[in-house]
Design a protein around this motif. Sequence first.
Motif, short mmCIF file in Angstrom:
data_model
loop_
_atom_site.label_atom_id
_atom_site.label_comp_id
_atom_site.label_asym_id
_atom_site.label_seq_id
_atom_site.Cartn_x
_atom_site.Cartn_y
_atom_site.Cartn_z
N LYS A 1 0.53 8.89 0.19
CA LYS A 1 -0.78 8.33 0.51
C LYS A 1 -1.85 9.41 0.68
O LYS A 1 -1.63 10.40 1.38
CB LYS A 1 -0.71 7.53 1.82
N CYS B 1 0.87 -1.17 0.00
CA CYS B 1 0.00 0.00 0.00
C CYS B 1 0.91 1.22 0.00
O CYS B 1 0.77 2.10 -0.83
CB CYS B 1 -0.90 0.00 1.24
N ARG C 1 3.73 -2.27 -7.54
CA ARG C 1 3.46 -0.99 -6.86
C ARG C 1 4.77 -0.72 -6.14
O ARG C 1 4.89 -0.94 -4.94
CB ARG C 1 2.33 -1.15 -5.84
MN MN Z 1 -3.95 1.08 -0.05
#
Ligand code: MN
Length: 468
Positions: free
Chosen positions: A138, A92, A131
Amino acid sequence: MTNTPEARSDAPLTAPGEILHVGAADYPGLDEWRSLPLSQQPDWRGHEDFDSAYAELSAHPPLVFAGEVDKLKRRLAKVANGEAFLLQGGDCAETFDGVTADKISAKVKTILQMAVVLTYGASLPVVKMGRMAGQYAKPRSSDVETRDGVTLPTFRGEIVNGFDFTEESRVPDPKRMVKAYHKSAATLNLVRAFTEGGFADLRAVQQWNKGFMQNPAHARYERLAGEIDRAVRFMEACGADFEGLKRTEFYAAHEALLLDYERALTRIDSRTGKPYVTSGHFVWIGERTRELDGAHMDYLSRVQNPVGVKLGPTTTPETVLEIIEKLDPEREPGRLTFIVRMGAANVREKLPPLVRAVSDAGAKVVWVTDPMHGNTITADNGYKTRRFDDILDEVRGFFEVHRSLGTYPGGLHVEMTGDDVAECLGGSDVIDESAFDQRYESLVDPRLNHKQSLELAFLVAESLTTVK
Ligand code: MN
Ligand code: PEP
């Protein structure tokens, strides 16, 4: 196959002299975004180090080259056409400390392992994308975070500020953009060395997958794993050129969130005279920054890279058509990827009108499922998590929708790691909440661990083989 000759990178990308990039200081329109609504950015323009950090980045060499970016667009055109499958995977949020040989190789290895399984399942080349090497910024739902009565700026990824909940760490620091550039360069260097230098050898990847099969929890995948193994041995017996199959293309992707970073790393390609974002091959616009008249949409409309847009459950067919008009007015195959993140409970109902609208408009896009971001829950012990079964259900729903409409489900976008973390619940080698205290490492969203990632690839491959 993963390593078909046409998917290999043995042809020169460009002739000598063609990969030179020049600065993009005065290119018309590239600064238009500065006058548009711009969300999710740190407040750092007045910071004493902003100008020098920006100037330093602008002077650095590109991380990727325009010729590679064009090549990726050609690969994605094949995906849009149903002739290849796209696998996007990674953290992420990357972390600076995560830039180690062990962690990068585990991640690349896992993606290569998943790709081999999916290649067999789909009987198609798999375009592999991390990624990685730039996934540091973010979006957040709030600008501030309050703990025990103390309110500080929210954590926006290590390219902006620190994760520690102290005033010093949470102040946005533009010098972090330069650090993120160097960390990305180091990551990409190792990824290139691995994938060009023999690490991607199909036989080796197949051996790693045997390691996965030794776990009794994965016995149900024995048949498929055996078939893949026989296919590899068959190729070997036929005298397949495994030397040539030792290399593979691997592309870098991240969310183009922090426009100061993207703008500073934009270069004009000397072959075409057009601007490219050179911070990565593929960039996407997130669910929170895809306003049609916003800065992110405008900026990516002006660069040549293949671009993605996340589509959440509130997306309307009208919006989708306007996005196509904005980002892909020429209907260039491979230019636009829609990354659908509806949630398992929504995808079967909300996706069909969008797919129909795109087909009716005659547009050709890549459709990818992100089964992570619509399935986030909070566990009883407070951790942000996702259930493996929900993730699988959303993938299945995505495939069902495309099957019923006669369109092509082009790829899978997952948050994953090559490490043995405990962040998502379930999987055959079950992760439960009690493991979170010891093995939850993600700073933002929960990732599939190594085994869960491979298991997902096996399950997707199984459903791909059964429809044939
Ligand atoms: Mn994410
Ligand atoms: C992400 O990909 O980490 C993310 C924030 O996704 P989305 O924009 O879909 O919420």
